[in-house]
Design a protein around this motif. Structure first.
Motif, PDB file in Angstrom:
ATOM      1  N   ARG A 252      99.162 -40.828 -13.813  1.00  0.00           N
ATOM      2  CA  ARG A 252      98.943 -41.902 -14.160  1.00  0.00           C
ATOM      3  C   ARG A 252      99.750 -42.143 -15.233  1.00  0.00           C
ATOM      4  O   ARG A 252      99.911 -43.361 -15.670  1.00  0.00           O
ATOM      5  CB  ARG A 252      97.482 -41.950 -14.404  1.00  0.00           C
ATOM      6  CG  ARG A 252      96.568 -41.944 -13.280  1.00  0.00           C
ATOM      7  CD  ARG A 252      95.167 -41.666 -13.297  1.00  0.00           C
ATOM      8  NE  ARG A 252      94.577 -41.382 -11.923  1.00  0.00           N
ATOM      9  CZ  ARG A 252      93.321 -40.722 -11.685  1.00  0.00           C
ATOM     10  NH1 ARG A 252      92.800 -39.991 -12.690  1.00  0.00           N
ATOM     11  NH2 ARG A 252      92.851 -40.717 -10.693  1.00  0.00           N
TER      12      ARG A 252
ATOM     13  N   ALA B 232      97.280 -43.259  -8.736  1.00  0.00           N
ATOM     14  CA  ALA B 232      97.873 -43.438 -10.198  1.00  0.00           C
ATOM     15  C   ALA B 232      97.397 -44.990 -10.558  1.00  0.00           C
ATOM     16  O   ALA B 232      97.317 -45.364 -11.853  1.00  0.00           O
ATOM     17  CB  ALA B 232      99.177 -43.331 -10.024  1.00  0.00           C
TER      18      ALA B 232
ATOM     19  N   LEU C 278      94.095 -44.695 -15.695  1.00  0.00           N
ATOM     20  CA  LEU C 278      94.337 -45.385 -14.256  1.00  0.00           C
ATOM     21  C   LEU C 278      94.680 -46.834 -14.429  1.00  0.00           C
ATOM     22  O   LEU C 278      94.187 -47.522 -14.914  1.00  0.00           O
ATOM     23  CB  LEU C 278      92.936 -45.173 -13.433  1.00  0.00           C
ATOM     24  CG  LEU C 278      92.849 -45.896 -12.193  1.00  0.00           C
ATOM     25  CD1 LEU C 278      93.646 -45.398 -11.047  1.00  0.00           C
ATOM     26  CD2 LEU C 278      91.294 -46.190 -11.655  1.00  0.00           C
TER      27      LEU C 278
END
Length: 292
Positions: free
Chosen positions: A7, A109, A152
């Protein structure tokens, strides 16, 4: 699995200075191939997920659990940051929150939530329709509320440019930006004038769901804060064509030795990570000492 590292790398793309082309992936092997070839991110489209899991067209019959399972299988196969098309979030704003929780747990991600009225409502005549702006904003708020890992990436996606025009797309993009989404995902932008207008009106980075010929200039896109530009989902279409041609040849009587275009043994060993399995077997099964 270090989801947070993926991420962070994906956020690096969004926060960067240039536009990238993600690799369209549909399963564990395609994701490994994209990673081995140096793609900075993978993209799992909603239509691709429906094809990969169900063999069905993109008519919103895939379930959240099926999508989350596919996302997990793709993510466990390597370290490629994966952007997931989460469509409309599988229902209302409460469903959107649950969708984000499940896809985050599966290792995404980034993911996009769109403001299209899905599944297709009765009586729509096959023409796409948008949610009200208020409901779209509510879904974006719910998506952000469902996020546990602040790394995220949440993308607010709108198809307004191709349905109601660029003015509506700008209004929606600004509203989703004000809610706090990380990036604006645009479908239906066809001209430089349209992209210029959106880029001037919003502050967040942009994702484009397609690159018409007028926009096919990566320096130009980068200068307009487009950080990801999708180019379609050719890999799964190519895979379907290859499987169909191979099975047709075999069904028509071709000998297996006559079939061309196959992955070499070396390529199959690489994409299946056979060496790592053999190394592990030597260590945990004691194979090397037995052979000695």
């Amino acid at each position: 699995m270090d989801w947070k590292d993926r991420r962070r790398r994906f956020r690096g793309v969004i926060a960067g200075e240039r536009c990238i082309r993600p690799g369209s992936v549909h399963d564990a092997l395609s994701a490994r191939i994209a990673e081995d070839l140096g793609f900075e991110a993978g993209m799992l489209g909603g239509s691709v997920a429906s094809l990969a899991v169900l063999g069905d067209p993109d008519v919103m019959v895939l379930t959240l659990s099926e999508l989350a399972g596919l996302v997990l299988r793709i993510n466990r196969a390597g370290c490629l940051p994966l952007m997931v098309d989460a469509d409309h979030g599988f229902g209302n704003a409460l469903n959107v929150r649950r969708t984000v929780e499940e896809l985050e747990t599966a290792g995404a991600a980034g993911l996009s939530i769109e403001d299209t009225d899905l599944p297709e409502p009765f009586g729509s005549g096959g023409k796409p329709r948008l949610l009200s702006l208020d409901e779209g904003v509510g879904k974006m708020r719910a998506a952000l509320a469902g996020r546990q890992d602040p790394e995220l990436v949440i993308a607010g996606r709108t198809s307004a440019a191709g349905i109601n025009g660029v003015a509506d797309a700008i209004e929606r993009a600004k509203a989703y930006e004000d809610v706090g989404v990380d990036v604006i995902f645009l479908i239906g932008i066809k001209t430089r004038a349209e992209l210029d207008a959106v880029s001037q009106a919003v502050r967040k980075p942009l994702i484009l769901g397609g690159v018409p010929s007028e926009l096919d200039d990566w320096e130009y896109l980068s200068a307009r804060r487009v950080r990801i530009a999708l180019q379609g989902h050719q890999p799964i279409a190519a895979a379907v064509a290859a499987v169909e041609a191979t099975l047709r040849a075999l069904r028509d009587g071709a000998h297996p030795s006559e079939i061309g275009g196959l992955a070499s043994p070396d390529l199959m060993r690489r994409v299946t990570r056979a060496d790592s399995y053999e190394e592990m077997a030597d260590r945990v099964l004691g194979r090397s000492s037995e052979q000695d």
